[in-house]
Every structure is written in structure tokens, then in C-alpha cells.
Design a protein around this motif. Structure first.
Motif, short mmCIF file in Angstrom:
data_model
loop_
_atom_site.label_atom_id
_atom_site.label_comp_id
_atom_site.label_asym_id
_atom_site.label_seq_id
_atom_site.Cartn_x
_atom_site.Cartn_y
_atom_site.Cartn_z
N GLU A 49 5.97 11.36 0.59
CA GLU A 49 5.27 12.06 -0.49
C GLU A 49 4.29 13.07 0.11
O GLU A 49 3.87 12.92 1.27
CB GLU A 49 4.43 11.05 -1.30
N THR A 92 6.89 19.78 -11.06
CA THR A 92 5.62 19.13 -10.65
C THR A 92 4.71 20.03 -9.81
O THR A 92 3.56 19.65 -9.56
CB THR A 92 5.91 17.89 -9.78
N LYS A 295 9.49 4.26 -1.89
CA LYS A 295 8.02 4.19 -1.99
C LYS A 295 7.35 3.29 -0.96
O LYS A 295 6.13 3.30 -0.85
CB LYS A 295 7.63 3.71 -3.41
N ARG A 333 -2.47 1.81 -9.07
CA ARG A 333 -1.43 2.61 -8.42
C ARG A 333 -0.28 1.72 -7.95
O ARG A 333 0.89 2.07 -8.10
CB ARG A 333 -2.03 3.39 -7.22
N LYS A 336 1.79 0.76 -10.95
CA LYS A 336 2.53 1.92 -11.48
C LYS A 336 3.68 2.31 -10.56
O LYS A 336 4.76 2.67 -11.02
CB LYS A 336 1.57 3.11 -11.66
N THR A 337 3.45 2.22 -9.26
CA THR A 337 4.50 2.60 -8.32
C THR A 337 5.64 1.59 -8.36
O THR A 337 6.82 1.97 -8.32
CB THR A 337 3.91 2.72 -6.89
N PHE A 340 7.63 2.19 -11.48
CA PHE A 340 8.52 3.34 -11.34
C PHE A 340 9.77 2.97 -10.54
O PHE A 340 10.90 3.27 -10.94
CB PHE A 340 7.79 4.50 -10.65
N SER A 341 9.57 2.29 -9.42
CA SER A 341 10.72 1.92 -8.57
C SER A 341 11.68 1.00 -9.34
O SER A 341 12.90 1.10 -9.22
CB SER A 341 10.25 1.22 -7.30
N GLU A 381 7.33 13.52 -11.44
CA GLU A 381 5.92 13.39 -11.02
C GLU A 381 5.67 12.06 -10.33
O GLU A 381 4.82 11.95 -9.46
CB GLU A 381 4.96 13.61 -12.19
N GLN A 382 6.45 11.05 -10.69
CA GLN A 382 6.29 9.76 -10.01
C GLN A 382 7.01 9.77 -8.67
O GLN A 382 6.56 9.15 -7.70
CB GLN A 382 6.80 8.63 -10.91
N TYR A 383 8.13 10.49 -8.61
CA TYR A 383 8.88 10.57 -7.36
C TYR A 383 8.06 11.31 -6.28
O TYR A 383 8.02 10.88 -5.13
CB TYR A 383 10.21 11.28 -7.62
N LEU A 386 2.03 9.42 -6.96
CA LEU A 386 0.90 9.31 -7.88
C LEU A 386 -0.43 9.25 -7.15
O LEU A 386 -1.48 9.35 -7.77
CB LEU A 386 1.03 8.02 -8.70
#
Ligand code: APR
Ligand code: PHB
Length: 391
Positions: A49, A92, A295, A333, A336-337, A340-341, A381-383, A386
């Protein structure tokens, strides 16, 4: 031996932390159970990232990554023979960097050893003592001899199977997990990669085409949990990959010699709080992400950025405020991560227990992503990441 911070484990979490602390003038000793050769041979994901790239740059350790890494502006998803192209800068304003975790680890190890800073291989930590006091002690075994490292703070960066999390008294840590009944077979091949990072959801299962260089492809297939690399001849692998990538006429994906194979079980796991007394846990020691979205390393780096800052405040002002807030500053975080995964995993894999109805819903979600810039933005945006903490 005495130091300010004893770091257990020389994976990405421990190595980044050691460098971030050194930049603040804080002494640390890194103890790693395995050999340097072993640590430098573990093939993992390869997507950095922007926040991770910035951290490498701030440490002055981005030289080889800038030369050999590749900026990646795209993320493709295939289903029903169609491709959704996510243009990361357009969606993004940011992009990601393709550079193997293995290479990052090699760069961090070389820089630490060149600086003459303590990093001890084949030093297995056996026990942590006095974590609830001001003088914790790390017991480790090196060259057949039992030794002790005294420190002010301990960083548990020893991965999922390490000793650090296990040293926390029962009842302090809550854990949350999800198991998957499939694995990823990953290979490295001497073959020119396809243009874009491409994830595919085919009726026969998930596939992913990534790369390490202009001549090395990193490729993955969803396989049963119990599968083994030896079950996959080169021919079988390529047949399956062409099929799952909707490349039936074999015109798109280039084949080449497969020189590495591994199988990794998917799992999601969170432990919290990420600390107890003088012990602070980071990276795989406190959370595991399923690999879709790559991630793992980025989460570890985001954790130790927060931790290094808190440790810096502690040693410069004596204040424990930042240390006390470590879990609170990370945990949203982390959730949230992992969310997302998991959502990317759910969107792109074939699940044995799915009914035709559930498979239909999954296809409907992909159709929605294909037609909605808003849905594409949410994924992009998550990829790209964050994490907003600067070093
Ligand atoms: N004593 C010393 N070292 C230990 C001990 C121990 N008792 N137990 C484990 N270790 C070492 C392991 O050998 C490993 O090198 O801790 C290190 C942990 O590194 P990783 O598993 O890579 O974990 P982390 O640094 O949190 O990395 C996060 O990188 O490696 C990937 O899958 C990982 O993607 C994730 C990310
Ligand atoms: C990789 O390049 O190894 C990779 C890329 C994307 C992922 C996972 C792994 O989601």
C-alpha cells in the motif's frame, strides 16, 4: 544483556519496528528463532500500500524497491467471461506497488546488519517473564545456551504460532476467527505476466494472476484445504489456470517453468487487546487476514507505525499514554481491514456449501460492481489502504 525494546520475531512486523525505533534513537534487540536463510526464503504476497511505501521511503530503505518494484494502477475482476477494470488512480487518487514481501524483508535485514544493530538469528524465545512489571525479561535459547534479555518493553512480533500472545494470562485476550475449508495454491513461474493484476471467480473456483517482475508471474488457484503442491504438475496447473481465467484459447496467459509452489490455508483471526502490561503485539501475532487483497504485511506495518510512535513518546517523555492507547489506536483499522479481506474472499471464491441461490447472489454482486462506480470506489479505496497514520 539489556536493551530498551526486546523484539520477538524478524518478520515484517519485527523488522519494520526495529528500524522505526532506531530512527527515533531507541535501542532494540531483535530475536529470531529461524536462520537468516530461512527467513529470506519465505515467499509471501507482494502488494505494498502507499502507506507502506511511504514508511520504506521515510526510513531511507526504498532504493531497491524504486528500481525493481512496479507501480500498479489497476485491479481487474473477472466473472462470466467479463472483466471489471478498477482504475486505482482514477477511483482513489492512489496506486499500489508490486514488490515481493520477501524482497522487503531482505532489504530490512541487510540495512539493520549493515548498521551494526542487534538482530540475532537462530535465537528462539522460550518464555516471557515479568510482563506486568517494569522490567520484563525475555528468555531465549541460542547455540544450545539459555540466555536472558532484560528490557523496558517487549514487542511480540512472532507471528500466529509465536510465544508472545500465549504469554498473556488467560482471560485477558478475546479472540475472533473464521476458518475456510479451502486453500490457495501459489506458484512462481518464469513467464511474462498478464497486463493487470486479475482476480477471477469461475465456476471451478477462484484464480489470481499477479507478478513479481516483467518475467516472473505469481499465480494462485483456490484448492481443497487438504491439497498438496505435489498434486499439481505444471500441465495440470496451467490447464486449470487458463480455464478459470476464461482464457480457453490460451492466447492470454503465457506459460513457463514453475519454480516454486506452496499451499496456504485461508483463515481470519483477531485477538484483542493487542497488549498486556509491558508486552505489545503486532502483525500476525494478533491478526491473520485471508490473503485476498494482500493485506498481511501492510497490516503489520500499520501496527508498528503506531507502536513505534507510542514507544518513542514513552522513552522521550516517560508518558505511557500512547502505549496505553495502542490497541484503541489500531483496532478499528484492524477490523475494517479484515472485513475487507473477508468480503473480497466471499465475493471471489466458490464455496462448496453455497446453494444456487447464494451463487446467484454472488454473481449479482459482481454485476453490481461492474455497473457502479460507487461500488468500484468502495473496493478500490480499501485495496489501496485505509491506514492514515504517518511515521
Ligand atoms: N522466538 C523467536 N522468533 C520467533 C518465535 C520465537 N519463539 N516464534 C516465531 N518467531 C519468528 C518466526 O520465525 C518469524 O520469522 O517470528 C517471525 C514472525 O514473522 P511473520 O510470521 O512473517 O509475521 P509478521 O512479521 O507479523 O508478518 C506479517 O507478513 O510474514 C507475513 O504472513 C505474514 O503477511 C503476514 C505479514
Ligand atoms: C501476490 O502478488 O502475491 C498477491 C497479490 C494480490 C493478492 C494476494 C497476493 O490479493
Amino acid at each position: 544483556m539489556r536493551t530498551q525494546v526486546g523484539i520477538v520475531g524478524a518478520g515484517p512486523a519485527g523488522l519494520f519496528l526495529a528500524h522505526l525505533l532506531a530512527r527515533r534513537g531507541i535501542e532494540a534487540v531483535v530475536l529470531e528463532a529461524r536462520s537468516r536463510a530461512h527467513v529470506e526464503a519465505r515467499v509471501r504476497a507482494g502488494v505494498l500500500e502507499a502507506g507502506t511505501v511511504d514508511t520504506l521511503a521515510n526510513l531511507g530503505l526504498d532504493g531497491r524497491m524504486r528500481r525493481e518494484g512496479m507501480v500498479d494502477n489497476g485491479l481487474d475482476m473477472r466473472f462470466r467471461g467479463r472483466t471489471i477494470h478498477l482504475d486505482l488512480p482514477a477511483l482513489t487518487g492512489r496506486s499500489v506497488m508490486i514488490y515481493g514481501q520477501l524482497e522487503v524483508v531482505k532489504d530490512l535485514i541487510a540495512a539493520r546488519l549493515e548498521a551494526g544493530a542487534p538482530l540475532v538469528f537462530e535465537a528462539e524465545v522460550t518464555r516471557l517473564e515479568g510482563l506486568d512489571g517494569a522490567r520484563p525479561r525475555i528468555h531465549y535459547r541460542q547455540g544450545g545456551i539459555d540466555r536472558v534479555l532484560e528490557c523496558d518493553l517487549v514487542a511480540g512480533c512472532d507471528g500466529f504460532h509465536g510465544v508472545s500472545r500465549a504469554a498473556v494470562p488467560e482471560g485477558v485476550i478475546e479472540t475472533y476467527s473464521r476458518a475456510y475449508d479451502f486453500s490457495w495454491l501459489g506458484v512462481l513461474a518464469h513467464a511474462a505476466p498478464i497486463t493487470d493484476m486479475t482476480y477471477s471467480n469461475h465456476d471451478r473456483g477462484f484464480a489470481l494472476c499477479s507478478r513479481r517482475s516483467m518475467t516472473i508471474s505469481r499465480l494462485y488457484l483456490q484448492v481443497p484445504a487438504s491439497d498438496e503442491p505435489a498434486n499439481w504438475s505444471d500441465a495440470r496447473f496451467w490447464d486449470e489456470l487458463h480455464t478459470r481465467m476464461f482464457d480457453a484459447d490460451r492466447s492470454e496467459i503465457q506459460e513457463g517453468e514453475i519454480f516454486q509452489r506452496d499451499v496456504a490455508r485461508l483463515r481470519a483471526y483477531i485477538a484483542q487487546p493487542m497488549q498486556y502490561g509491558s508486552l505489545f503485539l503486532a502483525g500476525d501475532a494478533v491478526h491473520i487476514v485471508p490473503p485476498a487483497g494482500a493485506k498481511g504485511l501492510n497490516m503489520a506495518v500499520a501496527d508498528v507505525r503506531v507502536l513505534a510512535r507510542a514507544m518513542g513518546d514513552f522513552f522521550s517523555t516517560g508518558s505511557r499514554k500512547g502505549l496505553e492507547r495502542y490497541t484503541a489506536d489500531c483496532i478499528d483499522r484492524v477490523w475494517k481491514t479484515i472485513r475487507f479481506s473477508i468480503s473480497l474472499t466471499d465475493l471471489l471464491h466458490v464455496f462448496d456449501h453455497h446453494t444456487p441461490f447464494q451463487r446467484g447472489l454472488q454473481m449479482a454482486e459482481l454485476e453490481h460492481v461492474a455497473s457502479s462506480v460507487t461500488a468500484q470506489k468502495m473496493i478500490a479505496e480499501q485495496y489501496v489502504g485505509l491506514s492514515s497514520v504517518s511515521d
